[in-house]
Design a protein around this motif. Structure first.
Motif, mmCIF file in Angstrom:
data_model
loop_
_atom_site.group_PDB
_atom_site.id
_atom_site.type_symbol
_atom_site.label_atom_id
_atom_site.label_comp_id
_atom_site.label_asym_id
_atom_site.label_seq_id
_atom_site.Cartn_x
_atom_site.Cartn_y
_atom_site.Cartn_z
ATOM 1 N N PRO A 141 -2.704 0.515 -1.509
ATOM 2 C CA PRO A 141 -3.540 1.226 -0.537
ATOM 3 C C PRO A 141 -4.788 1.851 -1.161
ATOM 4 O O PRO A 141 -5.860 1.849 -0.545
ATOM 5 C CB PRO A 141 -2.596 2.304 0.018
ATOM 6 C CG PRO A 141 -1.240 1.725 -0.138
ATOM 7 C CD PRO A 141 -1.290 0.955 -1.428
ATOM 8 N N ALA A 142 -4.654 2.393 -2.392
ATOM 9 C CA ALA A 142 -5.827 2.962 -3.060
ATOM 10 C C ALA A 142 -6.867 1.886 -3.344
ATOM 11 O O ALA A 142 -8.081 2.111 -3.170
ATOM 12 C CB ALA A 142 -5.406 3.650 -4.355
ATOM 13 N N MET A 143 -6.429 0.711 -3.780
ATOM 14 C CA MET A 143 -7.363 -0.388 -4.021
ATOM 15 C C MET A 143 -7.980 -0.888 -2.718
ATOM 16 O O MET A 143 -9.136 -1.296 -2.677
ATOM 17 C CB MET A 143 -6.634 -1.520 -4.740
ATOM 18 C CG MET A 143 -6.143 -1.148 -6.132
ATOM 19 S SD MET A 143 -5.100 -2.417 -6.898
ATOM 20 C CE MET A 143 -6.303 -3.719 -7.143
ATOM 21 N N THR A 144 -7.194 -0.834 -1.641
ATOM 22 C CA THR A 144 -7.721 -1.237 -0.336
ATOM 23 C C THR A 144 -8.813 -0.283 0.124
ATOM 24 O O THR A 144 -9.872 -0.705 0.612
ATOM 25 C CB THR A 144 -6.583 -1.274 0.697
ATOM 26 O OG1 THR A 144 -5.591 -2.209 0.279
ATOM 27 C CG2 THR A 144 -7.116 -1.681 2.062
ATOM 28 N N MET A 145 -8.569 1.030 -0.045
ATOM 29 C CA MET A 145 -9.581 2.012 0.341
ATOM 30 C C MET A 145 -10.838 1.905 -0.517
ATOM 31 O O MET A 145 -11.925 2.313 -0.101
ATOM 32 C CB MET A 145 -8.996 3.430 0.259
ATOM 33 C CG MET A 145 -7.810 3.668 1.183
ATOM 34 S SD MET A 145 -8.200 3.240 2.910
ATOM 35 C CE MET A 145 -6.584 3.356 3.663
ATOM 36 N N ALA A 146 -10.698 1.363 -1.720
ATOM 37 C CA ALA A 146 -11.857 1.171 -2.593
ATOM 38 C C ALA A 146 -12.640 -0.081 -2.227
ATOM 39 O O ALA A 146 -13.678 -0.356 -2.830
ATOM 40 C CB ALA A 146 -11.405 1.086 -4.047
ATOM 41 N N GLY A 147 -12.148 -0.836 -1.234
ATOM 42 C CA GLY A 147 -12.879 -2.003 -0.772
ATOM 43 C C GLY A 147 -12.417 -3.313 -1.348
ATOM 44 O O GLY A 147 -13.076 -4.343 -1.143
ATOM 45 N N TRP A 148 -11.300 -3.334 -2.049
ATOM 46 C CA TRP A 148 -10.817 -4.568 -2.663
ATOM 47 C C TRP A 148 -10.167 -5.497 -1.643
ATOM 48 O O TRP A 148 -10.155 -6.706 -1.815
ATOM 49 C CB TRP A 148 -9.814 -4.253 -3.776
ATOM 50 C CG TRP A 148 -10.421 -3.643 -4.997
ATOM 51 C CD1 TRP A 148 -11.550 -2.874 -5.052
ATOM 52 C CD2 TRP A 148 -9.940 -3.729 -6.338
ATOM 53 N NE1 TRP A 148 -11.797 -2.476 -6.338
ATOM 54 C CE2 TRP A 148 -10.827 -2.988 -7.157
ATOM 55 C CE3 TRP A 148 -8.854 -4.349 -6.929
ATOM 56 C CZ2 TRP A 148 -10.656 -2.854 -8.528
ATOM 57 C CZ3 TRP A 148 -8.677 -4.211 -8.305
ATOM 58 C CH2 TRP A 148 -9.573 -3.482 -9.086
ATOM 59 N N MET A 149 -9.565 -4.909 -0.585
ATOM 60 C CA MET A 149 -8.875 -5.714 0.429
ATOM 61 C C MET A 149 -9.189 -5.154 1.806
ATOM 62 O O MET A 149 -9.719 -4.048 1.936
ATOM 63 C CB MET A 149 -7.349 -5.681 0.179
ATOM 64 C CG MET A 149 -6.902 -6.358 -1.098
ATOM 65 S SD MET A 149 -5.105 -6.195 -1.379
ATOM 66 C CE MET A 149 -5.033 -4.518 -2.016
ATOM 67 N N ASP A 150 -8.863 -5.940 2.811
ATOM 68 C CA ASP A 150 -9.055 -5.495 4.187
ATOM 69 C C ASP A 150 -8.084 -4.367 4.520
ATOM 70 O O ASP A 150 -6.898 -4.431 4.172
ATOM 71 C CB ASP A 150 -8.857 -6.669 5.137
ATOM 72 C CG ASP A 150 -9.071 -6.257 6.585
ATOM 73 O OD1 ASP A 150 -10.224 -6.000 6.967
ATOM 74 O OD2 ASP A 150 -8.060 -6.184 7.324
ATOM 75 N N ALA A 151 -8.585 -3.347 5.207
ATOM 76 C CA ALA A 151 -7.781 -2.152 5.475
ATOM 77 C C ALA A 151 -6.807 -2.334 6.622
ATOM 78 O O ALA A 151 -5.992 -1.437 6.878
ATOM 79 C CB ALA A 151 -8.692 -0.961 5.770
ATOM 80 N N GLY A 152 -6.837 -3.450 7.291
ATOM 81 C CA GLY A 152 -5.970 -3.633 8.450
ATOM 82 C C GLY A 152 -4.495 -3.582 8.107
ATOM 83 O O GLY A 152 -3.691 -3.029 8.862
ATOM 84 N N TRP A 153 -4.108 -4.117 6.946
ATOM 85 C CA TRP A 153 -2.679 -4.149 6.605
ATOM 86 C C TRP A 153 -2.135 -2.752 6.320
ATOM 87 O O TRP A 153 -0.945 -2.498 6.519
ATOM 88 C CB TRP A 153 -2.442 -5.072 5.415
ATOM 89 C CG TRP A 153 -2.778 -4.463 4.087
ATOM 90 C CD1 TRP A 153 -4.003 -4.353 3.523
ATOM 91 C CD2 TRP A 153 -1.862 -3.869 3.171
ATOM 92 N NE1 TRP A 153 -3.938 -3.725 2.303
ATOM 93 C CE2 TRP A 153 -2.626 -3.418 2.063
ATOM 94 C CE3 TRP A 153 -0.486 -3.661 3.165
ATOM 95 C CZ2 TRP A 153 -2.044 -2.766 0.976
ATOM 96 C CZ3 TRP A 153 0.090 -3.028 2.081
ATOM 97 C CH2 TRP A 153 -0.683 -2.589 0.999
ATOM 98 N N VAL A 154 -3.010 -1.829 5.864
ATOM 99 C CA VAL A 154 -2.582 -0.451 5.633
ATOM 100 C C VAL A 154 -2.365 0.273 6.955
ATOM 101 O O VAL A 154 -1.414 1.046 7.115
ATOM 102 C CB VAL A 154 -3.609 0.298 4.770
ATOM 103 C CG1 VAL A 154 -3.224 1.765 4.614
ATOM 104 C CG2 VAL A 154 -3.734 -0.359 3.403
ATOM 105 N N GLN A 155 -3.232 0.005 7.921
ATOM 106 C CA GLN A 155 -3.156 0.705 9.205
ATOM 107 C C GLN A 155 -2.067 0.144 10.122
ATOM 108 O O GLN A 155 -1.422 0.900 10.851
ATOM 109 C CB GLN A 155 -4.520 0.630 9.895
ATOM 110 C CG GLN A 155 -5.645 1.271 9.106
ATOM 111 C CD GLN A 155 -7.001 0.992 9.708
ATOM 112 O OE1 GLN A 155 -7.114 0.301 10.722
ATOM 113 N NE2 GLN A 155 -8.052 1.525 9.094
ATOM 114 N N HIS A 156 -1.866 -1.172 10.073
ATOM 115 C CA HIS A 156 -0.948 -1.804 11.018
ATOM 116 C C HIS A 156 0.243 -2.476 10.350
ATOM 117 O O HIS A 156 1.130 -2.986 11.049
ATOM 118 C CB HIS A 156 -1.697 -2.845 11.857
ATOM 119 C CG HIS A 156 -2.935 -2.313 12.494
ATOM 120 N ND1 HIS A 156 -2.901 -1.368 13.499
ATOM 121 C CD2 HIS A 156 -4.261 -2.559 12.250
ATOM 122 C CE1 HIS A 156 -4.148 -1.071 13.873
ATOM 123 N NE2 HIS A 156 -4.983 -1.782 13.129
#
Length: 562
Positions: free
Chosen positions: A452-467
């Motif tokens: 999740p930290a890497m996702t928030m840094a823009g490495w991955m799409d944030a959709g998987w964290v939210q849903h």
């Protein structure tokens, strides 16, 4: 503002001073034979715990969350008050077993398992990279504040790159001059102790200045204290306290200083008061600095919370004091990077690289060739570690809080705690249980905190964290199994440690330790006994594999005596 040339000269001069102290300490060890000085150096070296996160980030955390900055101090103090015998037991065992790292310790407890040692080394590497990135981020931030630059525009114009390379050079010079990692690094310990004195003096100087500045502004003080400590409940207070408690023995650098470099176990009893006093003093300085910062700049003023240690004297025209504060922050970062790099490089060479190389070469290489190769592996590991941490810093530069880096590292190395502490007190803990628990706990940490930290840094799409992955709601990494209302750190810490400890106990209950494991575990379970008994009672039956392991152990001991 302070000239960049002055900062460069000060940094180089400070580096030369450290190297000179370390060189002199190795050539003429002055403290090991002095009973009054040895515990002082040991206690100050333990203060490597106070990294740039403590120096800068604690003030920023106090500005944002009030008393939420206290857990990183309360945790170690609780261990020093009530759990100091854990450190004493670890130090006794490390001396008797010639332990060189936390990976070596855990694997030695559970049958000298190379696979377990490699697992610990990999977890330490992945977990500490964000923490090293924190140090580079802190030094780069301090340079930007003092020089007035807005930040790096390119790869080669980023001061953090040169800070990373410079600190890697320090670690190489300090820790890769000898192959035998069981030998104490007296020069390094002396240099780290000096750094602890410097960062404490710098923090106290800024804290006293802030207190004097506040003494003439009573109304502003009352308003600032109200802003700091009302309406801002601490986030994850209990989980941060737990992680800080475990960090004193689970962080590779803390284990190295507290256990591997412990010259006399009696020093632990004295250090609990000296190091505890150090923590109390440095934490007390956070309050006036944070209060003065809020009084002068307010909240949302554009001044970064983590930079108030530097911004406060600069705003009042005290450039000399700001320079002292910079030296203190640079010292805090340097000490952490040096010891962490040495500890991690030792694990990389001993537990990851050399077992593979020796297995391929058939263990027939000359000793001199092997020694040279080990040193170069450690040097290369330090350099690669610095570059990986710098890459993480660059890729996650949108994260403005220093505390988020450190807490993530604390949660990663906390995965060592069930196996490390359980191995000291529980006879039934087995290698298979510790391996499985640590692996699943670390995977949970990756899923709930790092990704999740890497996702928030823009490495991955944030959709998987939210849903959740594939839209599965109950698999959301920060609301796992529908658990809501917790902050991400508390949530990730709870699930990772629960999975780790529960798996270790269940698997150990299903697959009990064998004879060889119980024989090797005896010195760990009763380190105070002169001749510890075999761990565990007579099982009533013996497997053929256990008899073969016992025979192999006896033959090995006979060959060793010859």
């Amino acid at each position: 503002m302070v000239s960049s040339w002055i900062l460069l000269l000060v940094s180089v001069a400070y580096a030369a001073l450290l190297f000179g102290v370390a060189w002199w300490g190795d050539r003429r060890p002055m403290y090991p034979d002095r009973p009054w000085l040895r515990p002082v150096v040991y206690s100050l070296a333990l203060a490597v715990y106070c990294s740039s996160w403590t120096f800068y980030g604690a003030v920023g955390t106090a500005v944002r969350n009030g008393v939420g900055y206290l857990p990183i101090y309360i945790g170690p103090l609780l261990l020093l008050l009530f759990g100091w015998r854990i450190i004493e037991r670890l130090a006794l065992i490390a001396r008797s077993q010639n332990v060189v790292s936390i990976a070596d310790f855990i694997s030695s407890r559970f049958g000298r398992s190379r696979r377990l040692a490699a697992l610990v080394a990999i977890i330490a590497l992945i977990g500490i990279i964000p923490y090293l990135a924190l140090q580079y981020k802190a030094v780069a931030m301090s340079l930007q504040v003092l020089t007035g630059n807005s930040g790096p525009t390119g790869f080669f114009s980023d001061p953090a790159l040169y800070v990373a390379l410079l600190m890697a050079l320090f670690a190489t010079l300090f820790g890769t001059r000898q192959v035998d990692a069981t030998e104490h690094h007296h020069g390094m310990m002396l240099a780290i102790a000096l750094e602890s004195v410097i960062k404490l003096v710098a923090m106290v100087a800024v804290g006293v200045f802030a207190y004097v500045w506040l003494s003439d502004r009573n109304e502003a003080v009352v308003e600032s204290v109200h802003t700091l400590f009302t309406g801002l409940p601490p986030v994850g207070f209990i989980s941060q306290t737990l992680l800080s408690f475990l960090a004193i023995i689970c962080l590779p650098r803390q284990f190295h200083v507290a256990v591997v470099e412990c010259g006399d176990v009696r020093d632990v009893r004295r250090a609990r008061w000296m190091f505890g006093g150090y923590l109390v003093l440095i934490s007390a300085m956070v309050l006036p600095i944070a209060t003065a910062g809020v009084s002068l700049f307010g909240t949302g003023s554009g001044v970064a919370d983590d930079s108030m240690v530097l911004a406060l004297p600069l705003a009042e025209g005290r450039n000399a004091l700001a320079l002292i504060a910079y030296i203190g922050g640079f010292s805090a970062a340097t000490g952490m990077v040096i010891v962490s790099s040495i500890a991690l490089a030792t694990m990389v060479s001993n537990d990851l690289v050399m077992p593979v190389l020796l297995r391929r070469s058939g263990d027939h290489q000359e000793a001199a060739d092997v020694a040279s190769r080990v040193l170069w592996i450690r040097r290369l590991a330090i350099l690669l570690l610095a570059l990986m941490a710098y890459s993480y810093y660059r890729s996650s530069s949108n994260d403005s809080t220093l505390a988020s880096y450190g807490l993530m590292a604390f949660a990663a190395v906390a995965q060592f705690a069930p196996g490390l502490i359980g191995g000291l007190y529980w006879r039934g803990a087995s290698r298979r249980g510790v391996e499985t628990g640590m692996l699943l706990g670390f995977a949970t940490w990756l899923y709930t905190l790092l990704l999740p930290a890497m996702t928030m840094a823009g490495w991955m799409d944030a959709g998987w964290v939210q849903h959740g992955p594939f839209g599965i709601d109950w698999l959301r990494p920060q609301q796992l199994f529908g658990m809501t209302g917790w902050d991400p750190l508390t949530h990730g810490t709870f699930w990772s440690l629960l999975v780790n400890a529960a798996t270790m106990m269940l698997v150990s209950a299903r697959w009990r330790p064998g004879v060889d494991e119980r024989l090797r575990a005896a010195p760990f379970l009763d380190p105070y006994a002169e001749r510890p008994s075999v761990a565990g009672g007579w099982p009533g039956h013996v497997h053929v594999g256990d008899l073969l392991a016992l025979a192999s152990r006896v033959v090995g001991e006979r060959h060793a005596r010859r």
